[in-house]
Design an enzyme around this catalytic site. Structure first.
Site, PDB file in Angstrom:
ATOM      1  N   ARG A  24      40.628  32.820 -94.342  1.00 18.63           N
ATOM      2  CA  ARG A  24      41.420  33.987 -93.931  1.00 18.63           C
ATOM      3  C   ARG A  24      40.588  35.274 -93.969  1.00 18.63           C
ATOM      4  NH1 ARG A  24      46.340  34.157 -97.690  1.00 18.63           N
ATOM      5  NH2 ARG A  24      44.803  33.358 -99.155  1.00 18.63           N
ATOM      6  N   LEU A  26      39.758  37.177 -91.566  1.00 17.27           N
ATOM      7  CA  LEU A  26      40.306  38.255 -90.744  1.00 17.27           C
ATOM      8  C   LEU A  26      41.385  39.019 -91.505  1.00 17.27           C
ATOM      9  CD1 LEU A  26      40.281  39.662 -87.997  1.00 17.27           C
ATOM     10  CD2 LEU A  26      42.066  38.071 -87.250  1.00 17.27           C
ATOM     11  N   ILE A 446      67.257  41.286-100.575  1.00 14.80           N
ATOM     12  CA  ILE A 446      67.277  39.956 -99.965  1.00 14.80           C
ATOM     13  C   ILE A 446      66.763  38.886-100.912  1.00 14.80           C
ATOM     14  CG2 ILE A 446      66.500  38.607 -97.978  1.00 14.80           C
ATOM     15  CD1 ILE A 446      68.537  40.882 -97.425  1.00 14.80           C
ATOM     16  N   GLY A 447      65.941  39.247-101.881  1.00 15.41           N
ATOM     17  CA  GLY A 447      65.521  38.231-102.848  1.00 15.41           C
ATOM     18  C   GLY A 447      64.208  38.528-103.529  1.00 15.41           C
ATOM     19  N   SER A 448      63.120  38.574-102.769  1.00 18.24           N
ATOM     20  CA  SER A 448      61.808  38.738-103.385  1.00 18.24           C
ATOM     21  C   SER A 448      61.500  40.212-103.623  1.00 18.24           C
ATOM     22  CB  SER A 448      60.724  38.122-102.508  1.00 18.24           C
ATOM     23  OG  SER A 448      60.683  38.764-101.246  1.00 18.24           O
ATOM     24  N   ASP A 614      69.176  31.049 -97.684  1.00 18.23           N
ATOM     25  CA  ASP A 614      68.587  31.732 -96.529  1.00 18.23           C
ATOM     26  C   ASP A 614      68.384  30.780 -95.354  1.00 18.23           C
ATOM     27  OD1 ASP A 614      68.427  34.034 -97.993  1.00 18.23           O
ATOM     28  OD2 ASP A 614      66.314  33.821 -98.502  1.00 18.23           O
ATOM     29  N   GLU A 620      65.576  30.812 -84.563  1.00 20.65           N
ATOM     30  CA  GLU A 620      64.227  30.454 -84.129  1.00 20.65           C
ATOM     31  C   GLU A 620      64.157  29.021 -83.617  1.00 20.65           C
ATOM     32  OE1 GLU A 620      60.593  28.950 -86.822  1.00 20.65           O
ATOM     33  OE2 GLU A 620      61.290  30.976 -87.255  1.00 20.65           O
ATOM     34  N   HIS A 656      70.972  34.600 -95.140  1.00 21.67           N
ATOM     35  CA  HIS A 656      70.129  35.684 -94.618  1.00 21.67           C
ATOM     36  C   HIS A 656      69.376  35.187 -93.397  1.00 21.67           C
ATOM     37  CE1 HIS A 656      67.234  38.862 -94.182  1.00 21.67           C
ATOM     38  NE2 HIS A 656      66.248  38.000 -94.324  1.00 21.67           N
ATOM     39  N   HIS A 709      58.831  45.295 -92.908  1.00 25.34           N
ATOM     40  CA  HIS A 709      57.582  44.874 -92.300  1.00 25.34           C
ATOM     41  C   HIS A 709      56.737  46.077 -91.874  1.00 25.34           C
ATOM     42  CE1 HIS A 709      59.001  41.000 -92.825  1.00 25.34           C
ATOM     43  NE2 HIS A 709      58.794  40.459 -91.652  1.00 25.34           N
TER      44      HIS A 709
END
EC number: 2.1.1.14
Length: 774
Positions: A24, A26, A446-448, A614, A620, A656, A709
């Site tokens: 990873r 990048l 939402i949770g975290s 969730d 999707e 969620h 985000h």
């Protein structure tokens, strides 16, 4: 029996490749740039080195044509917006001042400027930045990135094929810009956009491109006659250009359907089609259309989205049939390999027998090359590979991990009553309000909560043996206490424990369920610099012991306020895993649902009154064709109800969802029969609240007022304004106040301020409500 060789040697190619690098690199370089630890030149150098390594690996494997232009710092659709000059007005100054910083401002926003909306790329877990267009949009060509990467590959001695998002798909993915009428259709800009594509194609031709790939995955969806006519016009015009490279129009993710005839008749030189199970029907449709006389066909016979090894004999049979349907047949994956990890050979902790069943991007490249050799030289040319492939497929089919009689007996015994709550929502909500005693506009998250450097260090120390399990658990307890203390002080009504013990919302559970395998290096891009490691769902699923009860119960012991139990739903457990392909998805979903049902019931038994399951992947995973929706939604909603319906009426079930278009699945959201749903809404300015209201959604909902985000901190006024929009669609008695999504990727300073502002906004709006509402 030896297959008939092709008239000309089949070539191996891929549509696109993972961008991040084996470790990873990048991600680390970009995040270092954002934090000021890496300068722009170093970032560009890292990117160039990753491109070089990718092309070299592909060429050494035997790939004849390497893709260029598919590399991106953040998102290829955003790159396309830059290429055609579709930069929103609010970002133009930043782009003029510094192109790279302006690019990231479009992706992430700044404190002063909101980013572009983000949503899912078709039915994958990849997120793209949605172009914002309007009747006044003026397109201008900027082919610098595409030309530069083409020249890089040529200078290294490769045969490159530039990859662009096609003009029809680009416009179909776009939305009306802020302030533009909601019914504006970006496709009406096609005639304005095509000259810009013509200019880019001319630039690529001048730079040395023999072929250019134009990706049109939107054409595998249901398309109207007007949209099909637009596609015909686009490729008639682009195909008729004289100053251009040869054009390969690529479709993937499914059957091309009505658009096949449109593209087959166009004056382009090649088509790329999906011939895996997801593209079932393309072979028959191609034969019915009379094939592709005079054209090149790139056959996607290796699954580009899942990680199981290819069935060589089956693929060769398909390829052999295709030889009579096109002038030239080449071999590829069914889509870009962006959606799979890099190298299964790096997974040293997986049983060697099972590892032979797995094919990541590197292995898929090798499969494509083997199949191209077999198509060109006959099966004798790949006899050893065919024998090994047969043995590996047989090994998987006979493996003990794939069949658990107890699990299969339990799923067979499911009844309709198992998927229904004991009381309807109207009765449950009365019991829940009495039990929980929450105010109007209750606040929650939402949770975290942020996954800090200290938490990641603690995990690394545990793996390395620098601390023992007891020391690690004390660190987790400290974090839970800190998270709860902050939430109480901030005034949040329904708390969460912050999930400090969890690495990922799917992987955490997969590691505790039978039938799942975890990878160490199986990273896949979700968006920007966010990478996930989807677990491998290899066999029948069961839950040996409770997974979350201990930490949730501990958190509840520290506070009088309700603490939500946090689980990931069965559809998302499938969608964000590499799921087994040897049985129907619905059957696998029921297995996961029953394992989660046990966890939900144990949470309730241990004093948890609010449980969130969730399902962000529900939309999707919706099939791309409408005639497949009903069957999918039936098993998807059933599996959620199966997981959640065993609780008492006064236990409140939340779900969620985020970063998808929800308007066409509102009935399915209703069918989940959750008591409360929280959804992403900040970037779309409460669109989902209006969609719920239009449907007559009768339950409680929390459309998000904080876009997690983006690094932006929403002000009290901004959050309050969104809440007022929400109240226009959802009554105060049923409206919750929450962020769009979990806070795992955010830092503590921005999280504290943003949540404090969120609570202040809720209090401000409560004070504005009429007395009877309060």
């Amino acid at each position: 029996m030896t297959a008939k060789p092709a008239a000309a040697a089949a070539r191996a190619t891929v549509y696109g490749y993972p961008r991040q690098g084996q470790n990873r690199e990048l991600k680390k370089a970009i995040e270092g740039y954002w934090k000021g630890r890496v300068d722009a030149d170093t970032l560009r150098q890292t990117a160039a080195e990753l491109r070089r390594e990718t092309w070299q690996q592909l060429a050494e494997a035997g790939v004849h044509e390497v893709p260029t232009g598919d590399f991106s710092y953040y998102d290829h659709v955003l790159d396309t917006s830059v290429m055609v000059g579709a930069v929103p007005e609010r970002h133009r100054e930043a782009v003029r001042t510094d192109a790279l910083d302006g690019y990231f401002a479009m992706a992430r926003g700044t404190q002063d400027v909101a980013p572009l909306e983000m949503t899912k790329w078709f039915d994958t877990n990849y997120h793209y930045l949605v172009p914002e267009l309007g009747p006044d949009t003026v397109f201008t060509a900027d082919s610098a990135k595409q030309v530069a990467e083409l020249k890089e590959a040529l200078a290294l001695g490769h045969t490159p094929r530039p990859v662009l998002v096609g003009p029809v798909t680009y416009l179909l993915l776009a939305k009306a810009a802020p302030g533009v009428a909601a019914d504006f259709e970006p496709l009406t800009l096609l005639d304005r956009l095509l000259p810009v594509y013509a200019e880019v194609l001319a630039d690529l031709r001048a730079a040395g491109a023999e072929w250019v790939q134009l990706d049109e995955p939107a054409l595998v969806q249901d398309r109207t006659p007007a949209e099909l006519n637009a596609a015909a016009r686009a490729y008639r015009e682009l195909g008729s250009l004289t100053d251009r490279s040869k054009l390969l129009v690529a479709s993937y993710f499914g059957r091309l359907g009505e658009a096949l005839a449109v593209l087959a008749k166009s004056p382009v030189e090649g088509l790329a089609l999906d011939f895996t199970e997801s593209g079932a029907g393309n072979l028959a449709d191609l034969a019915a259309a009379g094939g592709l006389p005079g054209k090149r066909l790139v056959a996607g016979v290796v699954n580009g989205r899942n990680i199981w090894i290819n069935d060589y004999e089956k693929s060769l049979a398909t390829l052999g049939t295709l030889l009579g349907l096109a002038d030239h047949v080449d071999v590829s994956a069914s889509s870009s390999l962006l959606h799979v990890p890099l190298d299964a050979g790096a997974e040293h902790d997986i049983d060697p027998q099972i590892a032979r069943w797995l094919a990541f991007a590197k292995q898929k490249t090798q499969e494509i090359v083997v199949l191209a050799r077999g198509l060109s030289g006959g099966t004798d040319a790949i006899a050893a590979e065919l024998a090994a492939n047969r043995a590996d497929l047989a090994s998987r089919a006979d493996a003990v991990i794939t069949r658990d009689p107890a699990v299969r007996a339990r799923t067979a015994a499911i009844t309709d009553a198992d998927g229904r709550r004991s009381q309807p929502y109207a009765e449950r909500t009365v019991a829940q309000r009495a039990h929980l005693g929450l105010p109007l506009l209750p606040t929650t998250t939402i949770g975290s909560f942020p996954q800090t450097t200290e938490l990641r260090t603690a995990r690394a120390d545990l793996r390395a043996g620098r601390i023992d399990e007891a020391g690690y658990e004390e660190r987790i307890k400290d974090e839970i206490r800190e998270v709860l203390s902050f939430q109480e002080k901030a005034g949040i009504d329904v708390l969460v424990h912050g999930e400090p013990e969890r690495n990922d919302m799917v992987q955490y559970f997969a590691e505790q369920l039978t039938g799942y395998l975890a990878t160490q290096h199986g990273w896949v891009q979700s968006y920007g610099t966010r990478y996930v490691r989807p677990p491998v769902l290899a066999g029948d699923i069961s839950r040996p012991e409770p997974m979350t009860v201990r930490w949730t119960t501990y958190a509840q012991s520290l506070t009088e306020r309700p603490v939500k139990g946090m689980l990931t739903g069965p559809v998302t457990m499938l969608a964000w895993s590499f799921v087994r392909d040897d049985q129907p998805l619905g059957e696998t979903a029921r297995q996961v649902a029953l394992a989660l049902r046990d966890e939900v019931n144990d949470l309730e038994e241990n004093g948890t009154s609010v449980i969130q399951v969730d399902e962000p992947a529900l939309r999707e995973t919706l099939p791309l064709r409408a005639d497949e929706h009903a069957a999918y939604l039936e098993w998807a909603t059933e599996s959620f109800r199966l997981a959640t319906s065993g609780v008492r009426p006064d236990t409140q079930i939340h779900t969620h969802m985020c970063y998808a278009e929800f308007g066409d699945i509102v009935q399915a959201i209703d069918d989940l029969d959750a008591d409360v749903i929280s959804l992403e809404a900040a970037r779309s300015h409460m669109q989902v609240a209006r969609e719920l209201a239009a449907h007559g959604y009768p339950r409680e909902a929390g459309p998000g007022v904080y876009d997690i985000h983006s690094p932006r901190i929403p002000s009290v006024e901004e959050a309050a304004a969104l809440l007022r929009k929400g109240l226009e669609a959802i009554p105060a008695t049923r409206l919750w106040v929450n962020p769009d999504c979990g806070l795992k990727t955010r830092g503590w300073p921005e999280t504290r301020t943003s949540l404090e502002n969120l609570v202040a906004a809720a209090r401000e709006i409560r004070a504005e409500l009429p007395t009877e509402a309060a």
